[in-house]
Design an enzyme around this catalytic site. Structure first.
Site, PDB file in Angstrom:
ATOM      1  N   ASP A   1      49.314  -3.589  32.628  1.00  0.00           N
ATOM      2  CA  ASP A   1      48.897  -3.091  33.937  1.00  0.00           C
ATOM      3  C   ASP A   1      48.606  -4.190  34.949  1.00  0.00           C
ATOM      4  OD1 ASP A   1      49.065  -0.469  33.070  1.00  0.00           O
ATOM      5  OD2 ASP A   1      46.971  -0.399  32.430  1.00  0.00           O
TER       6      ASP A   1
ATOM      7  N   ASP B   1      45.713  -4.903  38.744  1.00  0.00           N
ATOM      8  CA  ASP B   1      45.045  -3.638  38.431  1.00  0.00           C
ATOM      9  C   ASP B   1      43.535  -3.869  38.446  1.00  0.00           C
ATOM     10  OD1 ASP B   1      44.797  -0.954  37.812  1.00  0.00           O
ATOM     11  OD2 ASP B   1      45.012  -1.261  35.673  1.00  0.00           O
TER      12      ASP B   1
ATOM     13  N   ASP C   1      38.915  -4.169  32.183  1.00  0.00           N
ATOM     14  CA  ASP C   1      39.038  -2.810  31.650  1.00  0.00           C
ATOM     15  C   ASP C   1      38.538  -2.799  30.216  1.00  0.00           C
ATOM     16  OD1 ASP C   1      40.207  -2.053  34.011  1.00  0.00           O
ATOM     17  OD2 ASP C   1      41.981  -1.150  33.100  1.00  0.00           O
TER      18      ASP C   1
ATOM     19  N   ARG D   1      34.082   0.581  41.803  1.00  0.00           N
ATOM     20  CA  ARG D   1      34.059   0.417  40.343  1.00  0.00           C
ATOM     21  C   ARG D   1      33.318  -0.846  39.918  1.00  0.00           C
ATOM     22  NH1 ARG D   1      39.954   2.475  38.007  1.00  0.00           N
ATOM     23  NH2 ARG D   1      39.944   4.488  39.063  1.00  0.00           N
TER      24      ARG D   1
END
Length: 429
Positions: A225, A249, A253, A305
């Site tokens: 990603d 991205d 993560d 985020r």
């Protein structure tokens, strides 16, 4: 200081007492005892340096070293993690002391503490199936514990995602190390990894293909990603003093059942999706995820985020939120989020003053999610929309798993040296 195992009333906000107890049982049983490295300095197997001579390259690029680059005063260690190892002239002779310093849910990460030092001397990444000795890729695929250090300043452009084996420390102290303008770092089904004091930026999508992930295995990888650091099904991970920005991205993560993580002393800038903790509203194994976000600076040109959470338990403590354009902390699928002692400075836009953002649920549902703000400092109109029962159940936590918050008025000092540090041998870092 509370005694070990004391009741931390302000933090015990899980939906159901059985939930946390079930998690602790499953998490403990799921990690073999041999994965927990000995934390005593005198029990390491070796301090030998593995060096591949004749391959030191001069292809380096010098970058600014972080938000504190202009500081010229005496060495200051301003939070409990840094006070454990910083401001000691002999830090380079005692690098592995860092393994004693973790706090929060990732505190059991000791990385390559029980292994040799591996000296990275070559910044190339030309062969992902048979990596050249002396390169970072060759170091991280070794099956044994290693403490990986760098011979000099390096700009490393990864040609494919970097797959890191268990029991590794990537320690950039003493050099200016940038993972940039190529692919990112992946931790998949591994345990006990520390990544410390490097820059990660301008990460692009990985093209996939055959990539070696250990000394005795390679396999086909699909397209990546473009995350800076991707953590998949992994445990006991500590990310500390990393400067991150501008990845294709996410910056970080954490997904697919990963747990026991601490993200600390990092500096994040110039990005949209900063940290994702849980990627799917249908993947219920993420209910066992536990992550600590501590002493980080969320800085310029960030959008959202910081983090975005699903399912698990997330302790956000003593961070400095100086910029966001949509929201700071968000989530879906009833995560438990405890915000303590953070400083939130809202943007000037009157439509983005709210710190929190809940997704894919009506208020009748999310009003039961446990999202608590305790001792946070709100500035420029910032506000945190809390939810959950007024008197949540009390549960026992180990005090080392849950960092005791300092007053939010101390946050600027606590995070002053977030990001990669400019450490030099024989000089206090």
């Amino acid at each position: 200081m509370r005694a070990k195992g004391s009741k931390l009333n302000s933090l015990n906000h899980l939906h159901d007492p059985k939930f946390f107890l079930t998690f602790m049982l499953k998490w403990t049983l799921s990690i073999p005892s041999w994965t927990i490295c000995c934390r005593a300095l005198n029990k390491r197997s070796s301090n030998k340096i593995i060096e591949f001579k004749g391959v030191i390259t001069n292809d380096t690029i010098r970058y600014l070293r972080g938000k504190h680059k202009k500081y010229t005063g005496p060495c200051m260690a301003t939070n409990p993690i840094d006070r454990c190892w910083r401001c000691k002239e002999n830090w380079a002779e005692n690098r592995k002391r860092l393994a004693l310093c973790g706090l929060g849910f990732g505190r059991k990460a000791t990385g390559g503490d029980e292994g040799d030092y591996y000296l990275v001397t070559d910044n190339s990444d030309d062969d992902v199936l048979e990596p050249k000795p002396g390169t970072l890729r060759h170091a991280v695929i070794q099956n044994k514990p290693l403490w990986i250090i760098f011979a000099k300043d390096m700009h490393i452009k990864l040609s494919k995602e970097l797959l890191v084996q268990s029991n590794k420390t990537i320690d950039g102290r003493g050099a200016n190390v940038h993972i940039a303008h190529g692919c990112g770092i992946t931790l998949q089904f591994v345990h006990n990894v520390i990544i410390h004091n490097i820059h990660i930026h301008h990460i692009i999508e990985s093209q996939g293909g055959l990539i070696r992930d250990s000394e005795d295995h390679y396999g086909y990888r699909t397209v990546g990603d473009g995350d800076g650091i991707s953590i998949f099904g992994s445990s006991n991970i500590w990310l500390d003093h990393i400067s991150m920005s501008e990845c294709q991205d996410g910056l970080i993560d954490v997904i697919q059942g990963s747990t026991a993580l601490t993200i600390s002393n990092c500096h994040f800038t110039h990005h949209d999706h900063v940290i994702l903790l849980g990627a799917s509203d249908t993947y219920s194994n993420d209910q066992y995820m536990q992550v600590t976000i501590a002493f980080n600076h969320f800085g310029k040109e960030l959008i959202q985020r910081m983090p975005r959470c699903r399912w698990g338990f997330f302790h956000v403590v003593n961070n400095d939120y100086t910029h966001w354009k949509m929201y700071a902390i968000g989530g879906s699928t009833h995560p438990t989020i405890i915000s303590e002692g953070n400083r939130y400075i809202a943007p000037d836009d009157p439509n983005t003053k709210e710190i929190t953002n809940r997704n894919y649920a009506p208020e009748s549902e999310w009003k039961n999610w446990v999202w608590k703000s305790e001792g946070d400092l709100y500035m420029n109109g910032a506000f945190f929309r809390t939810s959950g029962p007024p008197s949540p159940p009390n549960l026992d936590f180990n005090e080392k798993d849950v960092i005791k918050a300092k007053p939010a008025t101390f946050v600027r000092r606590l995070t002053r040296f977030a990001g990669a540090l400019d450490c030099k041998e024989n000089v206090k870092c």
